[in-house]
Write an enzyme that holds these catalytic residues in place. Sequence first.
Site, mmCIF file in Angstrom:
data_model
loop_
_atom_site.group_PDB
_atom_site.id
_atom_site.type_symbol
_atom_site.label_atom_id
_atom_site.label_comp_id
_atom_site.label_asym_id
_atom_site.label_seq_id
_atom_site.Cartn_x
_atom_site.Cartn_y
_atom_site.Cartn_z
ATOM 1 N N ALA A 8 35.098 23.304 26.269
ATOM 2 C CA ALA A 8 35.310 23.113 24.831
ATOM 3 C C ALA A 8 34.073 23.470 24.017
ATOM 4 O O ALA A 8 34.160 23.638 22.799
ATOM 5 C CB ALA A 8 35.705 21.667 24.545
ATOM 6 N N SER A 9 32.958 23.607 24.673
ATOM 7 C CA SER A 9 31.680 23.824 23.985
ATOM 8 C C SER A 9 31.386 25.306 23.820
ATOM 9 O O SER A 9 31.313 26.053 24.806
ATOM 10 C CB SER A 9 30.551 23.155 24.784
ATOM 11 O OG SER A 9 29.292 23.644 24.395
ATOM 12 N N GLY A 10 31.175 25.728 22.576
ATOM 13 C CA GLY A 10 30.785 27.100 22.312
ATOM 14 C C GLY A 10 29.489 27.484 23.018
ATOM 15 O O GLY A 10 29.405 28.554 23.636
#
Length: 214
Positions: A8-10
């Site tokens: 979910a983390s860019g």
Amino acid sequence: MDFYYSAASGPCRAVLMTAQAIGVELNKIPVDLRKGEHLTPEYLKLNPQHTVPTLVDNGFSVWDSHAIVIYLAEKYAKEDTLYPACPQKRALINQRLYFDVELYTVFWNYFSEAVLKKTLYKPEILEKAKTKLEFLNTLLGGNEFAVGESLTVADLSLLATVTTLDVFSTLPGFVVNIKEYENIEKWYESMKKVAPGYQQNLDDVLAVKKYFVK
């Protein structure tokens, strides 16, 4: 190399694209932030700031995606195109990486207000987001890449952030749209074709988006 991450983390996705561009394999270890797995004593020994991503290479631990992509490029890339040896090019790449921190932070603040809290966004946060995008649009004017004539770690870090912005632009309450910025849109369409790992980066963002779609 062990890579502690959240899809979910860019910033995590920026590292994954960089690793693919270099051709190094990471042992991906998911960290569930909702369960507090980043706060365990074991994880805090690796990263006292308890953030993701964290890279552990033969006992050496480094965190912050921008530090990680530079480390990977300097140590493992067979050529220096992703992070050129030229001090001036590196200075420009570093500037873009620092700017990506600002862009991602403003995006996250705006996202938290407009989507997570389901409240009316604060005008000042929206204006900050637009200001950052206008600056990025200026930086990319007339350029195929963020710096120079080839893909660098600056492109990959910015790409992870911009992909998230683009996918989330259709969420209720989210009124920032990169398609309003001609140079960003042109660069983004080019990155889709040349950035290794772009499709997985996109698929991960789309999977996260489902959590916010009723």
